[in-house]
Enzyme design. Structure first.
Site, mmCIF file in Angstrom:
data_model
loop_
_atom_site.group_PDB
_atom_site.id
_atom_site.type_symbol
_atom_site.label_atom_id
_atom_site.label_comp_id
_atom_site.label_asym_id
_atom_site.label_seq_id
_atom_site.Cartn_x
_atom_site.Cartn_y
_atom_site.Cartn_z
ATOM 1 N NE ARG A 184 -44.060 -93.212 89.330
ATOM 2 C CZ ARG A 184 -43.795 -93.173 90.628
ATOM 3 N NH1 ARG A 184 -43.595 -92.019 91.243
ATOM 4 N NH2 ARG A 184 -43.746 -94.273 91.319
ATOM 5 C CG LEU A 189 -48.289 -87.596 111.689
ATOM 6 C CD1 LEU A 189 -47.398 -88.664 112.312
ATOM 7 C CD2 LEU A 189 -47.432 -86.635 110.864
ATOM 8 C CB ALA A 210 -52.791 -88.171 105.112
ATOM 9 C CG ASN A 247 -39.384 -87.334 97.698
ATOM 10 O OD1 ASN A 247 -39.536 -86.132 97.473
ATOM 11 N ND2 ASN A 247 -39.853 -88.252 96.907
ATOM 12 C CE1 TYR A 278 -51.047 -86.797 100.090
ATOM 13 C CE2 TYR A 278 -49.474 -85.192 99.237
ATOM 14 C CZ TYR A 278 -49.825 -86.138 100.169
ATOM 15 O OH TYR A 278 -48.965 -86.430 101.202
ATOM 16 C CB THR A 324 -51.821 -96.295 104.674
ATOM 17 O OG1 THR A 324 -52.025 -95.124 105.475
ATOM 18 C CG2 THR A 324 -52.476 -96.107 103.327
ATOM 19 N N GLY A 325 -51.933 -97.433 107.812
ATOM 20 C CA GLY A 325 -51.169 -97.796 109.002
ATOM 21 C C GLY A 325 -51.273 -99.290 109.274
#
Ligand code: UD2
Length: 333
Positions: free
Chosen positions: A284, A90, A92, A187, A158, A44-45
């Site tokens: 959701r 970090l 993840a 958040n 998670y 994701t980086g």
């Protein structure tokens, strides 16, 4: 091998350092005169997040997966910069939804990688480990604001793996004497948060759509609340935790202020001067309604208090967006 540079006093190993939060940590570390070794597998980086640091003499970027172990991967970098003094973990799998779909992967990454990071720290004289935990450890907690002493009952793989990682931090601290801190992020938002994945944070999605003039879609009636904390504040909490040999936490990292999603959407439309309409879609499934932090513990233990107001954070998020040449009609709805 490159000649070893004059050893900086602190060397930060930042797993996930090419990510949204990690890249801000690295910038701050370098600005403080310390050194940073990033380990990231770019799942994701993004390389672009660190491109402006290429060639910096106190910075090294290592492409590796933490679940393969850190020793070999970081060896050349620490031989050049000096041994890691601090480890900020970090890296993840960042999506709650993905963890529900692929719990085995989530265990491997969000639990297993933590143990790899702690093992590296234990055997290499790291002075402090700071771990990115999550408000997801609380599960369906309904009493607000949420304090750390509340029993944790995560409702996703998670959240379970973040909580399990916290237990491993506790174990390494108690049994091996390794100083650790767990920070439970609420958040987080700000520049470099990717708006284009189905799991993107609501602020990144809304700001992106507002500047493109696309509708903002609120899931449910919009009265649900979240505690939105600007990424620079999160970086300050991480670095404050790095300063302490004690302070194990876990500590909430939020503002302590709830913002409804309707108020957020209106604020973003106003801040961007957008003509975007606000529309509604069904809630959701399984989503919590309210979530905001009691921030007393972090203030007392770390001297941390969030400083960036939502209006300022939104303005800074918006101004960071590069002009996007893609036509508005091509954006995902
Ligand atoms: C956050 C974390 C997640 C996990 C979880 C634990 C982020 C980005 N995600 O999920 O990693 O820690 O908390 O509880 O911080 N929404 C809309 N429209 C949109 C997108 C979102 O109305 O287009 C709403 C959504 O229904 C929710 C709120 O905005 O009520 C926040 O959604 P989110 O996906 O940004 O974050 P959240 O709290 O579900």
């Amino acid at each position: 091998m490159l000649p070893r540079m004059a050893t900086p006093s602190r060397v930060f190993l930042v797993t996930g350092g090419a990510g949204f939060i990690g890249s801000h940590v690295v910038e701050r570390v370098l600005a403080l005169g310390d050194a940073a070794v990033v380990v990231d597998n770019f799942s994701t980086g993004r390389r672009e997040n660190l491109a402006h640091l290429a060639g910096h003499d106190r910075f090294r970027l290592v492409e590796a997966n933490v679940v393969d172990g850190l020793w070999a991967a970081v060896k050349p970098a620490v031989e050049h910069l000096g041994p890691a003094t601090h480890l900020v973990h970090l890296a993840a799998q960042t999506s709650v939804v993905s963890s529900v779909q692929n719990p085995v992967d989530d265990v491997r990454i969000n639990y297993g990688a933590t143990v790899h990071a702690l093992e590296y720290a234990r055997h290499n004289g790291v002075q402090k480990v700071v771990f990115a935990s999550s408000a997801a450890t609380y599960g369906d907690e309904t009493e607000m604001p949420i304090a750390e002493a509340r029993a944790s009952a995560p409702v996703s793989p998670y959240g379970i793996n973040k909580l399990g990682s916290e237990l491993f931090l506790h174990y390494y601290r108690q049994v091996h004497g390794l100083p650790t801190t767990a920070l439970r992020f609420f958040n987080v938002y700000g520049p470099r948060q990717d708006p284009r994945s189905p799991y993107s944070g609501v602020i990144s999605v809304f700001v992106d759509r507002a500047v493109r003039g696309l509708p903002l879609t609120i899931f449910g009636d919009g009265t649900q609340t979240r505690d939105f904390v600007f990424v620079e504040d999160v970086v300050r909490a991480i670095l404050a935790a790095c300063e302490q040999s004690g302070a194990p936490g876990p500590y909430n990292v939020g503002t302590g202020r709830p913002t409804s999603i309707t108020d957020l959407a209106k604020a973003i439309v106003a801040a961007t001067g957008s003509a975007s309409p606000i529309q509604h879609a069904p809630s959701r499934a399984g989503e919590i309604v309210h979530s905001y932090a009691n921030v007393d513990a972090a203030r007392m233990a770390l001297g941390f208090r969030a400083e960036v107001a939502l209006e300022e954070g939104l303005a800074r998020t918006q101004s960071s967006l590069a002009p996007d040449p893609s036509p508005a009609t091509s954006a995902a709805s």
